[in-house]
Design a protein around this motif. Structure first.
Motif, PDB file in Angstrom:
ATOM      1  N   LYS A  19      -3.184   3.054   7.911  1.00  0.00           N
ATOM      2  CA  LYS A  19      -4.542   3.054   7.368  1.00  0.00           C
ATOM      3  C   LYS A  19      -5.234   1.789   6.580  1.00  0.00           C
ATOM      4  O   LYS A  19      -6.128   1.476   7.123  1.00  0.00           O
ATOM      5  N   VAL A  20      -4.605   1.118   5.852  1.00  0.00           N
ATOM      6  CA  VAL A  20      -4.781   0.105   5.067  1.00  0.00           C
ATOM      7  C   VAL A  20      -4.767  -1.107   6.144  1.00  0.00           C
ATOM      8  O   VAL A  20      -5.759  -2.190   6.164  1.00  0.00           O
TER       9      VAL A  20
ATOM     10  N   TRP B 126      -0.279   5.400   4.770  1.00  0.00           N
ATOM     11  CA  TRP B 126      -1.218   4.651   4.136  1.00  0.00           C
ATOM     12  C   TRP B 126      -1.143   3.151   4.636  1.00  0.00           C
ATOM     13  O   TRP B 126      -1.957   2.524   4.490  1.00  0.00           O
TER      14      TRP B 126
ATOM     15  N   MET C 205      -8.291   1.069   0.054  1.00  0.00           N
ATOM     16  CA  MET C 205      -9.141   1.068   1.194  1.00  0.00           C
ATOM     17  C   MET C 205     -10.568   0.417   1.314  1.00  0.00           C
ATOM     18  O   MET C 205     -11.006   0.273   2.169  1.00  0.00           O
TER      19      MET C 205
ATOM     20  N   SER D 137       0.827  -1.271   0.083  1.00  0.00           N
ATOM     21  CA  SER D 137      -0.007  -0.040   0.214  1.00  0.00           C
ATOM     22  C   SER D 137       0.912   1.079  -0.047  1.00  0.00           C
ATOM     23  O   SER D 137       0.341   2.143  -0.783  1.00  0.00           O
TER      24      SER D 137
ATOM     25  N   ALA E  19       0.841   4.242  -2.784  1.00  0.00           N
ATOM     26  CA  ALA E  19       0.903   5.839  -2.288  1.00  0.00           C
ATOM     27  C   ALA E  19       1.961   6.633  -2.996  1.00  0.00           C
ATOM     28  O   ALA E  19       1.816   7.488  -3.361  1.00  0.00           O
TER      29      ALA E  19
ATOM     30  N   VAL F 134      -4.475   3.893  -3.573  1.00  0.00           N
ATOM     31  CA  VAL F 134      -4.630   3.558  -2.106  1.00  0.00           C
ATOM     32  C   VAL F 134      -6.229   3.870  -1.891  1.00  0.00           C
ATOM     33  O   VAL F 134      -6.547   3.220  -0.842  1.00  0.00           O
ATOM     34  N   GLU F 135      -6.870   4.460  -2.616  1.00  0.00           N
ATOM     35  CA  GLU F 135      -8.165   4.878  -2.551  1.00  0.00           C
ATOM     36  C   GLU F 135      -8.913   3.324  -2.580  1.00  0.00           C
ATOM     37  O   GLU F 135      -9.838   3.159  -1.916  1.00  0.00           O
TER      38      GLU F 135
END
Length: 448
Positions: free
Chosen positions: A300-301, A297, A354, A282, A286, A350-351
């Motif tokens: 976050k992931v 990220w 998620m 990830s 990014a 990365v969007e």
């Protein structure tokens, strides 16, 4: 009449009849399993700063080797400790083994925070894994033998969710600590202190739970058969066979053990490839996109992935009771294979990651692990149950512990993280078909 209907309806709820002791068993086992989840992720997220603190300049020239070694050593300790602790729980009792497990875990995890050299760190990680290993099997055995039939699978799913909650707590804790750096370069040490201190509260809580009556009765009556499908060879003399040996000497027990072991290996190998490479993959996405703070990220992931797993743990017991054990397993590995392909072959931002990460976590971490808390208990009797489920769960760890050590070589051999993850994820194909060679146990109860 309406009141009678409402009473009958209430009486049919899955949680009807559960007592304070039932909930206490779940709470004590659940909180203990949180520590396993916490430790599993804490070690991974602090790996960089931790190695920076303990490696000598000469060792720091090969960080990948030492990173893989410390993870592998921890997994090895988990596997050995889980197997030994699971066997002991069939001899000395579930409660006593649970108490020793959490006490030793708290002690060795706390001591990890004071590591000053790599080999001291490895020794403490091995000992922590050794202590933690029996946490899962003893808790699962105790819950399965004390909870009523219609609630057991749900309770086991809730218990298993402790691992997800533990990893989530570790991810959030490190995100907060790494953002503030209260101890500078030594901030990583706080992660192990935070993991150890609450264990003493759980130790106090576990003193208030009862030992399994089902297990005690089976031992008193010398019912040594492993599956209930055939008598144990030593039953006539009354001498108790060694529980681990029984899994390989009784024909039906051997068949069930080997199939479950392969399914456990499928779960562990697939999950290891997905979860351990997902943060780095990830971050690479990014960086390729040029987004701000690409390193964040990864966290976050990971959090998103874990949330998906927690949802699976919480609902799995209801699903497995509705569709059956074998169907649940087969669909789990179909979902794991599909989401692995989507994650590593079709996701380029990365969007998008998620969005797919929680779905991936639902299958590859949630559903792919929760079956081990529900199904194997129903395939073995009380006098070997803890041994059987600990062997199924931990023998896979004894195989998988080498993968972190050779991870760098694997990624290079396959030509990148995505290709390596897809290759490792192909193991899920086995999991789609193997469950159909096991007996369906939905609604049949557990053998005594």
């Amino acid at each position: 009449m309406e009141q009678g209907h409402l009473a009958a309806s209430a009486g049919s709820r899955w949680h009807s009849g559960l007592t304070a002791m039932h909930w206490r068993v779940l709470k004590a086992s659940f909180l203990g399993w949180i520590f396993d989840g916490y430790e599993a992720l804490a070690l991974v997220v602090v790996l960089g700063p931790m190695l920076h603190s303990v490696l000598t300049p000469a060792q720091a020239a090969s960080p990948t080797i030492y990173a893989g070694t410390v993870i592998g050593i921890t997994l090895l300790g988990w596997g050995v400790g889980g197997l030994v602790g699971g066997i002991m729980a069939d001899y000395i009792g579930r409660k006593r083994m649970m108490l020793w497990s959490v006490f030793l875990y708290a002690m060795f995890s706390g001591l990890t925070a004071f590591s000053q050299s790599f080999w001291v760190l490895c020794s403490l990680r091995f000992l922590t894994g050794l202590a933690m290993g029996s946490e899962w099997s003893t808790g699962i055995a105790l819950l399965s033998e004390t909870w009523p039939e219609r609630a057991r699978a749900k309770g086991a799913g809730f218990l298993q969710s402790g691992f997800g909650w533990g990893t989530l707590i570790a991810a959030v804790a490190w995100y907060a600590l790494s953002s503030t750096h209260p101890m500078g370069a030594d901030t990583w040490r706080l992660m192990f202190v935070l993991g150890a201190l609450p264990a003493f509260a759980v130790l106090y809580l576990r003193r208030g739970i009862n030992e399994s009556e089902k297990w005690q009765r089976a031992v008193r009556e010398k019912r040594w058969g492993a599956t209930g499908a055939e008598p144990a060879a030593a039953t006539a003399s009354g001498k108790r066979p060694f529980t681990l040996t029984q899994l390989f000497t009784e024909r039906e027990a051997l068949r069930r053990t080997l199939i479950l072991l392969v399914l456990s290996i499928v779960t562990t190998v697939g999950w290891w490839a997905i979860s351990s490479w997902l943060p780095g993959y990830s971050i690479a996405l990014a960086k390729a996109e040029g987004v701000a703070n690409p390193v964040s990220w990864g966290s976050k992931v990971s959090i998103s992935y874990t949330v998906g797993a927690i949802v699976a743990y919480m609902v799995a017991g209801f699903i497995v009771d509705a569709i059956g054990r074998r169907t649940f397993l087969s669909l789990t590995f179909i979902g794991s294979l599909a989401t692995t392909i989507i994650t590593y072959k079709m996701t380029s931002s990365v969007e998008a990651m998620m969005i797919i990460a929680p779905i991936n976590g639902f299958f590859t971490l949630g559903c792919a692990y929760v079956w081990m808390a529900i199904y194997p208990c129903e395939l073995f009797t009380s006098t070997v149950r803890s041994t059987a489920i600990s062997f199924v769960f931990n023998a896979a760890r004894l195989i998988a512990w080498v993968f972190p050590i050779i991870a760098g070589t694997m990624i290079k051999s396959f030509g990148g993280v995505s290709h390596a993850a897809l290759a490792m994820g192909s193991v899920y194909v086995l999991g789609i078909f193997l469950p159909w060679f096991l007996p369906e146990t939905r609604g049949t109860g557990m053998p005594d």
